[in-house]
Design a protein around this motif. Structure first.
Motif, short mmCIF file in Angstrom:
data_model
loop_
_atom_site.label_atom_id
_atom_site.label_comp_id
_atom_site.label_asym_id
_atom_site.label_seq_id
_atom_site.Cartn_x
_atom_site.Cartn_y
_atom_site.Cartn_z
N HIS A 1 8.59 -12.74 -18.07
CA HIS A 1 7.61 -11.70 -18.26
C HIS A 1 7.25 -11.27 -16.94
N GLU A 2 7.23 -12.19 -16.05
CA GLU A 2 7.04 -11.93 -14.43
C GLU A 2 8.16 -10.88 -13.76
N LYS A 3 9.20 -11.38 -14.28
CA LYS A 3 10.58 -10.62 -13.70
C LYS A 3 10.61 -9.07 -14.31
N LEU A 4 10.37 -9.17 -15.53
CA LEU A 4 10.36 -7.86 -16.33
C LEU A 4 9.39 -6.94 -15.80
N MET A 5 8.04 -7.41 -15.56
CA MET A 5 7.06 -6.43 -15.09
C MET A 5 7.37 -5.98 -13.50
N LYS A 6 7.76 -6.98 -12.75
CA LYS A 6 8.25 -6.48 -11.31
C LYS A 6 9.38 -5.44 -11.47
N LEU A 7 10.21 -5.50 -12.26
CA LEU A 7 11.37 -4.76 -12.71
C LEU A 7 10.79 -3.28 -13.16
N ALA A 8 9.81 -3.32 -14.02
CA ALA A 8 9.20 -2.13 -14.54
C ALA A 8 8.33 -1.46 -13.51
N ILE A 9 7.98 -1.99 -12.65
CA ILE A 9 6.97 -1.33 -11.47
C ILE A 9 7.97 -0.65 -10.59
N ALA A 10 9.24 -1.59 -10.30
CA ALA A 10 10.15 -0.93 -9.42
C ALA A 10 10.81 0.36 -10.13
N CYS A 11 10.91 0.29 -11.32
CA CYS A 11 11.64 1.42 -11.95
C CYS A 11 10.55 2.52 -12.13
N SER A 12 9.23 2.37 -11.95
CA SER A 12 8.22 3.56 -11.88
C SER A 12 8.43 3.96 -10.48
N VAL A 13 8.28 3.23 -9.62
CA VAL A 13 8.46 3.77 -8.21
C VAL A 13 9.65 4.60 -7.84
N LEU A 14 10.84 3.90 -8.38
CA LEU A 14 11.90 4.65 -8.40
C LEU A 14 11.77 6.05 -9.23
N PHE A 15 11.51 6.04 -10.09
CA PHE A 15 11.17 7.33 -11.00
C PHE A 15 10.47 8.30 -10.06
N LEU A 16 9.11 7.71 -9.48
CA LEU A 16 8.56 8.59 -8.78
C LEU A 16 9.00 9.18 -7.66
N ALA A 17 9.97 8.49 -7.01
CA ALA A 17 10.58 8.90 -5.50
C ALA A 17 11.66 9.86 -6.35
N MET A 18 12.58 9.72 -7.34
CA MET A 18 13.29 10.74 -7.85
C MET A 18 12.61 12.01 -8.11
N TYR A 19 11.68 11.89 -8.99
CA TYR A 19 10.99 12.96 -9.47
C TYR A 19 10.28 13.94 -8.37
N VAL A 20 9.84 13.42 -7.37
CA VAL A 20 9.24 14.25 -6.24
C VAL A 20 10.44 14.65 -5.48
N ALA A 21 11.65 14.03 -5.27
CA ALA A 21 12.70 14.36 -4.35
C ALA A 21 13.39 15.85 -5.28
N TYR A 22 13.39 15.80 -6.61
CA TYR A 22 13.82 16.91 -7.44
C TYR A 22 13.02 18.04 -7.32
N HIS A 23 11.66 18.00 -7.39
CA HIS A 23 10.85 19.09 -7.56
C HIS A 23 10.58 19.59 -5.78
N MET A 24 11.04 18.80 -4.90
CA MET A 24 10.76 19.13 -3.55
C MET A 24 12.37 20.22 -3.32
N THR A 25 13.18 19.95 -4.21
CA THR A 25 14.49 20.55 -3.64
C THR A 25 14.95 21.66 -4.89
N SER A 26 14.16 21.75 -6.06
CA SER A 26 14.56 22.43 -6.94
C SER A 26 13.17 23.30 -7.52
N GLU A 27 13.46 24.40 -7.91
CA GLU A 27 12.34 25.16 -8.74
C GLU A 27 12.20 24.53 -10.19
N SER A 28 10.81 24.76 -10.62
CA SER A 28 10.48 24.10 -11.95
C SER A 28 11.14 24.96 -12.98
#
Length: 174
Positions: A69-96
């Motif tokens: 459970h602990e490992k899965l939750m840490k991985l879920a948090i890491a995925c959410s952080v990775l998602f956010l970084a990619m999401y922001v990178a995409y929207h900073m370089t592309s039109e909506s």
């Protein structure tokens, strides 16, 4: 409340305000650069993986598999952080991309999109508080807030995928 929890609470407040604020500011920043890959299907997949991780993590804890459970939750948090970084990178370089559907489907899309955005902001302090209660071994309070955090976070992860699927036909249309 012990000193360690108070220290974490300051960071929870700071991050819960700073993350949405920084994302909003970065949305206004446009970088004239082309990313080497098209990010929306990747970060939508990361949202899907996050949803699966959350469900499996709940299964793990219900079956007394605490370390899993602990490992899965840490991985879920890491995925959410990775998602956010990619999401922001995409929207900073592309039109909506504009949603091109009409009628009822357009209303459904915007209801899902708006609820997704609002809850993605609201879930930040819930995730952080839930995590801190776990790492400070405040398990009873962890369980209480996790019952709220889980469905919110799962909704955000799933609706992130739905938003991508609904808008994906309109990428690359001038």
């Amino acid at each position: 409340m012990n000193t360690e929890t108070k220290k974490y609470n300051k960071w929870i407040v700071i991050l819960s305000i700073a993350i949405p604020l920084v994302v909003a500011i970065l949305f206004g920043v446009k970088i004239d650069a082309e990313l080497p890959i098209f990010l929306p299907p990747i970060y939508a997949s990361i949202n899907a993986i996050t949803a699966v991780l959350l469900v499996v993590a709940v299964w793990a804890i219900k079956n007394k598999k605490i370390i899993l459970h602990e490992k899965l939750m840490k991985l879920a948090i890491a995925c959410s952080v990775l998602f956010l970084a990619m999401y922001v990178a995409y929207h900073m370089t592309s039109e909506s991309t504009k949603f091109g559907g009409e009628g009822a489907i357009k209303t459904v899309y915007f209801v899902i999109l708006i609820s997704h955005i609002l809850l993605s902001i609201a879930v930040i302090p819930f995730v952080l508080i839930t995590y801190v209660r776990a790492i400070t071994n405040n398990i009873e309070l962890h369980k209480k807030i996790a019952r709220i955090t889980f469905p919110l976070w799962l909704y955000v992860a799933i609706t992130g995928v739905l938003v991508y699927l609904m808008i994906s036909p309109y990428y690359f249309i001038p």
